[in-house]
Write an enzyme that holds these catalytic residues in place. Structure first.
Site, PDB file in Angstrom:
ATOM      1  N   THR A 130     -57.142  29.057  -3.755  1.00 25.33           N
ATOM      2  CA  THR A 130     -56.068  28.240  -4.325  1.00 25.33           C
ATOM      3  C   THR A 130     -55.626  27.137  -3.375  1.00 25.33           C
ATOM      4  O   THR A 130     -55.735  27.284  -2.155  1.00 25.33           O
ATOM      5  CB  THR A 130     -54.853  29.144  -4.635  1.00 25.33           C
ATOM      6  OG1 THR A 130     -53.725  28.345  -4.957  1.00 25.33           O
ATOM      7  CG2 THR A 130     -54.473  30.017  -3.445  1.00 25.33           C
ATOM      8  N   ASP A 131     -55.085  26.073  -3.948  1.00 27.43           N
ATOM      9  CA  ASP A 131     -54.533  24.995  -3.098  1.00 27.43           C
ATOM     10  C   ASP A 131     -53.258  25.440  -2.378  1.00 27.43           C
ATOM     11  O   ASP A 131     -52.805  24.786  -1.440  1.00 27.43           O
ATOM     12  CB  ASP A 131     -54.263  23.729  -3.931  1.00 27.43           C
ATOM     13  CG  ASP A 131     -53.259  23.921  -5.061  1.00 27.43           C
ATOM     14  OD1 ASP A 131     -52.818  25.070  -5.292  1.00 27.43           O
ATOM     15  OD2 ASP A 131     -52.921  22.918  -5.729  1.00 27.43           O
ATOM     16  N   GLU A 132     -52.666  26.568  -2.822  1.00 25.29           N
ATOM     17  CA  GLU A 132     -51.398  27.002  -2.220  1.00 25.29           C
ATOM     18  C   GLU A 132     -51.549  27.408  -0.757  1.00 25.29           C
ATOM     19  O   GLU A 132     -50.556  27.509  -0.039  1.00 25.29           O
ATOM     20  CB  GLU A 132     -50.792  28.155  -3.025  1.00 25.29           C
ATOM     21  CG  GLU A 132     -50.492  27.746  -4.456  1.00 25.29           C
ATOM     22  CD  GLU A 132     -49.533  28.679  -5.182  1.00 25.29           C
ATOM     23  OE1 GLU A 132     -48.928  29.536  -4.536  1.00 25.29           O
ATOM     24  OE2 GLU A 132     -49.403  28.530  -6.406  1.00 25.29           O
ATOM     25  N   TYR A 155     -48.082  35.589  -1.928  1.00 27.92           N
ATOM     26  CA  TYR A 155     -49.345  35.332  -2.636  1.00 27.92           C
ATOM     27  C   TYR A 155     -50.240  34.393  -1.832  1.00 27.92           C
ATOM     28  O   TYR A 155     -51.410  34.705  -1.553  1.00 27.92           O
ATOM     29  CB  TYR A 155     -49.072  34.743  -4.033  1.00 27.92           C
ATOM     30  CG  TYR A 155     -50.296  34.088  -4.657  1.00 27.92           C
ATOM     31  CD1 TYR A 155     -51.368  34.866  -5.086  1.00 27.92           C
ATOM     32  CD2 TYR A 155     -50.382  32.694  -4.800  1.00 27.92           C
ATOM     33  CE1 TYR A 155     -52.500  34.268  -5.644  1.00 27.92           C
ATOM     34  CE2 TYR A 155     -51.502  32.102  -5.358  1.00 27.92           C
ATOM     35  CZ  TYR A 155     -52.563  32.882  -5.776  1.00 27.92           C
ATOM     36  OH  TYR A 155     -53.685  32.290  -6.320  1.00 27.92           O
ATOM     37  N   LYS A 159     -53.935  34.939   0.016  1.00 26.09           N
ATOM     38  CA  LYS A 159     -55.152  34.160  -0.299  1.00 26.09           C
ATOM     39  C   LYS A 159     -55.659  33.453   0.963  1.00 26.09           C
ATOM     40  O   LYS A 159     -56.870  33.365   1.192  1.00 26.09           O
ATOM     41  CB  LYS A 159     -54.875  33.136  -1.410  1.00 26.09           C
ATOM     42  CG  LYS A 159     -54.598  33.722  -2.781  1.00 26.09           C
ATOM     43  CD  LYS A 159     -55.752  34.496  -3.396  1.00 26.09           C
ATOM     44  CE  LYS A 159     -56.912  33.609  -3.831  1.00 26.09           C
ATOM     45  NZ  LYS A 159     -57.928  34.400  -4.596  1.00 26.09           N
TER      46      LYS A 159
HETATM   47  P1  NAD Z   1     -55.454  36.548 -13.443  1.00 26.75           P
HETATM   48  O1  NAD Z   1     -54.269  37.240 -12.858  1.00 26.75           O
HETATM   49  O2  NAD Z   1     -55.387  36.014 -14.818  1.00 26.75           O
HETATM   50  O3  NAD Z   1     -56.723  37.550 -13.420  1.00 26.75           O
HETATM   51  C1  NAD Z   1     -57.028  38.337 -12.328  1.00 26.75           C
HETATM   52  C2  NAD Z   1     -58.075  39.357 -12.763  1.00 26.75           C
HETATM   53  O4  NAD Z   1     -58.380  40.182 -11.622  1.00 26.75           O
HETATM   54  C3  NAD Z   1     -57.604  40.299 -13.879  1.00 26.75           C
HETATM   55  O5  NAD Z   1     -58.593  40.414 -14.858  1.00 26.75           O
HETATM   56  C4  NAD Z   1     -57.349  41.605 -13.167  1.00 26.75           C
HETATM   57  O6  NAD Z   1     -57.548  42.747 -14.000  1.00 26.75           O
HETATM   58  C5  NAD Z   1     -58.374  41.545 -12.040  1.00 26.75           C
HETATM   59  N1  NAD Z   1     -57.978  42.380 -10.898  1.00 26.75           N
HETATM   60  C6  NAD Z   1     -56.763  42.416 -10.280  1.00 26.75           C
HETATM   61  N2  NAD Z   1     -56.782  43.338  -9.310  1.00 26.75           N
HETATM   62  C7  NAD Z   1     -58.029  43.869  -9.291  1.00 26.75           C
HETATM   63  C8  NAD Z   1     -58.667  44.870  -8.510  1.00 26.75           C
HETATM   64  N3  NAD Z   1     -58.000  45.514  -7.539  1.00 26.75           N
HETATM   65  N4  NAD Z   1     -59.961  45.151  -8.737  1.00 26.75           N
HETATM   66  C9  NAD Z   1     -60.647  44.502  -9.727  1.00 26.75           C
HETATM   67  N5  NAD Z   1     -60.085  43.570 -10.516  1.00 26.75           N
HETATM   68  C10 NAD Z   1     -58.794  43.264 -10.307  1.00 26.75           C
HETATM   69  O7  NAD Z   1     -55.846  35.458 -12.379  1.00 26.75           O
HETATM   70  P2  NAD Z   1     -56.428  33.971 -12.606  1.00 26.75           P
HETATM   71  O8  NAD Z   1     -55.301  33.058 -12.826  1.00 26.75           O
HETATM   72  O9  NAD Z   1     -57.548  34.025 -13.566  1.00 26.75           O
HETATM   73  O10 NAD Z   1     -56.996  33.681 -11.133  1.00 26.75           O
HETATM   74  C11 NAD Z   1     -58.331  34.074 -10.787  1.00 26.75           C
HETATM   75  C12 NAD Z   1     -58.581  33.667  -9.349  1.00 26.75           C
HETATM   76  O11 NAD Z   1     -58.431  32.269  -9.208  1.00 26.75           O
HETATM   77  C13 NAD Z   1     -57.614  34.299  -8.355  1.00 26.75           C
HETATM   78  O12 NAD Z   1     -58.332  34.635  -7.201  1.00 26.75           O
HETATM   79  C14 NAD Z   1     -56.604  33.208  -8.079  1.00 26.75           C
HETATM   80  O13 NAD Z   1     -56.070  33.340  -6.785  1.00 26.75           O
HETATM   81  C15 NAD Z   1     -57.475  31.977  -8.198  1.00 26.75           C
HETATM   82  N6  NAD Z   1     -56.783  30.743  -8.612  1.00 26.75           N
HETATM   83  C16 NAD Z   1     -55.979  30.733  -9.719  1.00 26.75           C
HETATM   84  C17 NAD Z   1     -55.396  29.540 -10.137  1.00 26.75           C
HETATM   85  C18 NAD Z   1     -54.520  29.463 -11.372  1.00 26.75           C
HETATM   86  O14 NAD Z   1     -53.916  28.416 -11.620  1.00 26.75           O
HETATM   87  N7  NAD Z   1     -54.420  30.503 -12.177  1.00 26.75           N
HETATM   88  C19 NAD Z   1     -55.617  28.365  -9.407  1.00 26.75           C
HETATM   89  C20 NAD Z   1     -56.420  28.416  -8.255  1.00 26.75           C
HETATM   90  C21 NAD Z   1     -57.013  29.612  -7.885  1.00 26.75           C
HETATM   91  O1  DAU Z   2     -51.712  25.999  -7.394  1.00 30.31           O
HETATM   92  C1  DAU Z   2     -52.544  27.054  -7.817  1.00 30.31           C
HETATM   93  C2  DAU Z   2     -51.695  28.240  -8.189  1.00 30.31           C
HETATM   94  O2  DAU Z   2     -51.041  27.914  -9.409  1.00 30.31           O
HETATM   95  C3  DAU Z   2     -52.523  29.527  -8.348  1.00 30.31           C
HETATM   96  O3  DAU Z   2     -53.092  29.866  -7.115  1.00 30.31           O
HETATM   97  C4  DAU Z   2     -51.648  30.669  -8.847  1.00 30.31           C
HETATM   98  O4  DAU Z   2     -52.459  31.815  -9.078  1.00 30.31           O
HETATM   99  C5  DAU Z   2     -50.991  30.236 -10.148  1.00 30.31           C
HETATM  100  O5  DAU Z   2     -50.114  31.257 -10.577  1.00 30.31           O
HETATM  101  C6  DAU Z   2     -50.226  28.915  -9.964  1.00 30.31           C
HETATM  102  O6  DAU Z   2     -49.038  29.118  -9.139  1.00 30.31           O
HETATM  103  P1  DAU Z   2     -47.630  28.438  -9.507  1.00 30.31           P
HETATM  104  O7  DAU Z   2     -46.571  29.241  -8.875  1.00 30.31           O
HETATM  105  O8  DAU Z   2     -47.661  26.989  -9.242  1.00 30.31           O
HETATM  106  O9  DAU Z   2     -47.663  28.645 -11.123  1.00 30.31           O
HETATM  107  P2  DAU Z   2     -46.497  29.074 -12.149  1.00 30.31           P
HETATM  108  O10 DAU Z   2     -47.020  28.845 -13.517  1.00 30.31           O
HETATM  109  O11 DAU Z   2     -45.921  30.401 -11.814  1.00 30.31           O
HETATM  110  O12 DAU Z   2     -45.370  27.983 -11.856  1.00 30.31           O
HETATM  111  C7  DAU Z   2     -45.631  26.595 -12.036  1.00 30.31           C
HETATM  112  C8  DAU Z   2     -44.366  25.842 -11.646  1.00 30.31           C
HETATM  113  O13 DAU Z   2     -43.348  26.138 -12.621  1.00 30.31           O
HETATM  114  C9  DAU Z   2     -43.770  26.272 -10.320  1.00 30.31           C
HETATM  115  O14 DAU Z   2     -43.181  25.147  -9.699  1.00 30.31           O
HETATM  116  C10 DAU Z   2     -42.687  27.277 -10.688  1.00 30.31           C
HETATM  117  C11 DAU Z   2     -42.199  26.759 -12.034  1.00 30.31           C
HETATM  118  N1  DAU Z   2     -41.752  27.786 -12.994  1.00 30.31           N
HETATM  119  C12 DAU Z   2     -42.542  28.844 -13.218  1.00 30.31           C
HETATM  120  C13 DAU Z   2     -42.179  29.828 -14.112  1.00 30.31           C
HETATM  121  C14 DAU Z   2     -43.059  31.043 -14.340  1.00 30.31           C
HETATM  122  C15 DAU Z   2     -40.560  27.605 -13.691  1.00 30.31           C
HETATM  123  O15 DAU Z   2     -39.856  26.605 -13.494  1.00 30.31           O
HETATM  124  N2  DAU Z   2     -40.204  28.556 -14.584  1.00 30.31           N
HETATM  125  C16 DAU Z   2     -40.961  29.684 -14.825  1.00 30.31           C
HETATM  126  O16 DAU Z   2     -40.556  30.537 -15.646  1.00 30.31           O
END
Ligand code: NAD
Ligand code: DAU
Length: 348
Positions: A130-132, A155, A159
């Protein structure tokens, strides 16, 4: 038949990656390992679950014995590792879970590759990150691959730690690895705890949308299928040991994004303009809330020819349509155990 292990493949991003690989590479066996936590949903892959080149394995990456047995049974040519705890708010509530899954789980996979692969020739461990990990930006600048790590939530710290382990295994044991760090994804199959699907679900039920603080935090949004396409390119063409940043070049202040979403929802639900915006509610800010993320994705664009394919307006409309058409999916994931958590977070 060549076998690729994809972890977290029934989660949000993983399900799009698995579908792409199963359809695009019929001569490769795609093995999907997922623990089926609250975020993992077999419904996400119903359409391909009977494909000849697809296998689902239920299992936990934190279970070292299980992972070792899995790698002793199958000779994977590569691993694409997405399994993780992914939600920042949950990491604030329960950091240890994130340490276990994101750090220990990743290390178990790295060890299994290192111990079971007789030769590293033709092998690859790909960590989806992630970019975080780069921390938070001020008004100016973009994260590049050279930006120093400065994670600020449990989180992102977990990562960042797993990224460091991946690089350490390359440096120490010569394990062939590649990493990508992506910005915020949105699209179908995302669990409705994240900003966009949470807001769509609440608006659908005429419930308030909780905007943290003043809504001035900025995120860079990318449609999930564009991320899956980038992952395909990095896995197949990325250079060994390299890192690629992936982003949408699409920065939005949360409040502006929510206002755009409200307009789309009013139109789709045939409501009077302004109805949805009336549900915006400013709530207590997230602890340690990162102000701004923005990605410089020129490296992946230049070296691997990747570009996002959709505009944000197109992607958001597609996403809204999907959530409105998939009532059963939404109902199933928002009932049961999740409701408890959801209430606790004061989002209803
Ligand atoms: P998600 O939470 O939707 O899915 C995570 C998956 O991992 C689920 O299917 C869950 O069952 C599985 N999982 C969790 N713990 C596990 C374990 N102990 N063993 C096996 N499986 C397990 O997550 P996502 O949003 O699809 O993110 C996927 C990956 O991409 C993550 O590594 C996250 O850090 C990264 N990522 C997410 C975003 C985003 O915006 N969602 C952005 C950048 C990177
Ligand atoms: O940048 C990549 C990341 O983006 C991934 O690595 C994470 O897995 C993914 O969850 C996401 O993180 P964020 O914290 O940015 O996503 P989220 O959707 O939780 O929040 C987006 C923005 O909105 C953040 O500034 C917090 C705000 N927010 C979020 C929620 C859930 C609100 O204002 N209200 C809300 O209820």
């Amino acid at each position: 038949m060549k076998k690729i292990l994809i972890t977290g493949g029934v989660g949000f991003i993983g399900s799009h990656v698995v579908r792409l690989f199963v359809n695009k590479y019929p001569d490769v066996q795609i093995m999907n390992l997922d623990a089926l936590t609250y975020a993992g949903n077999l419904e996400n892959l119903r359409d391909i679950e009977n494909a000849a080149n697809y296998t689902f394995i239920k299992g936990d990456i934190t279970d070292q014995d299980f992972i070792e047995r899995l790698f002793a049974t199958h000779d994977f040519s590569g691993v694409i590792h997405l399994a993780a705890e992914s939600h920042v708010d949950r990491s604030i509530e329960d950091p240890l879970l994130f340490i276990r899954t994101n750090i220990i789980g990743t290390m178990n996979l790295l060890n299994a590759c290192r111990n079971s692969w007789k030769s590293f020739e033709g092998k690859r461990f790909y960590h989806i990150s992630t970019d975080e990990v780069y921390g938070s930006l001020g008004d100016e600048g973009l994260f590049t691959e050279a930006t120093p790590y400065d994670p600020k939530s449990p989180y992102s710290a977990s990562k960042a730690s797993s990224d460091h382990l991946v690089r350490a295994y390359r440096n120490t044991y010569k394990l062939p690895v590649v990493i990508s760090n992506c910005s915020n994804n949105y699209g179908p199959n995302q669990f409705p705890e994240k900003l966009i699907p949470l807001s769509i679900n609440n608006l659908k039920h005429s419930k308030q949308i909780p905007v943290y603080g003043k809504g001035e935090n900025i995120r860079d949004w990318l449609y999930v299928e564009d991320h899956a396409d980038a992952i395909d390119r990095v896995y197949h063409q990325g250079a060994d040991g390299e890192t690629y940043n992936i982003g949408g070049n699409n920065e939005w202040k949360n409040i502006d994004l929510i206002r755009l979403l409200c307009k789309i929802m009013d139109k789709k639900l045939d409501r009077k303009p302004g109805t949805s915006a009336g549900l915006i509610t400013f709530v207590k800010d997230r602890a340690g809330h990162d102000l701004r993320y923005a990605i410089d994705s020129s490296k992946i664009s230049r070296e691997l020819g990747w570009q996002p394919s959709l505009t944000f307006e197109e992607g958001l409309e597609k996403t809204v349509d999907w959530y409105l058409e998939n009532n059963k999916w939404l109902h199933n994931v928002t009932s049961g155990a999740y409701v408890e958590y959801y209430r606790k977070m004061y989002k209803e």
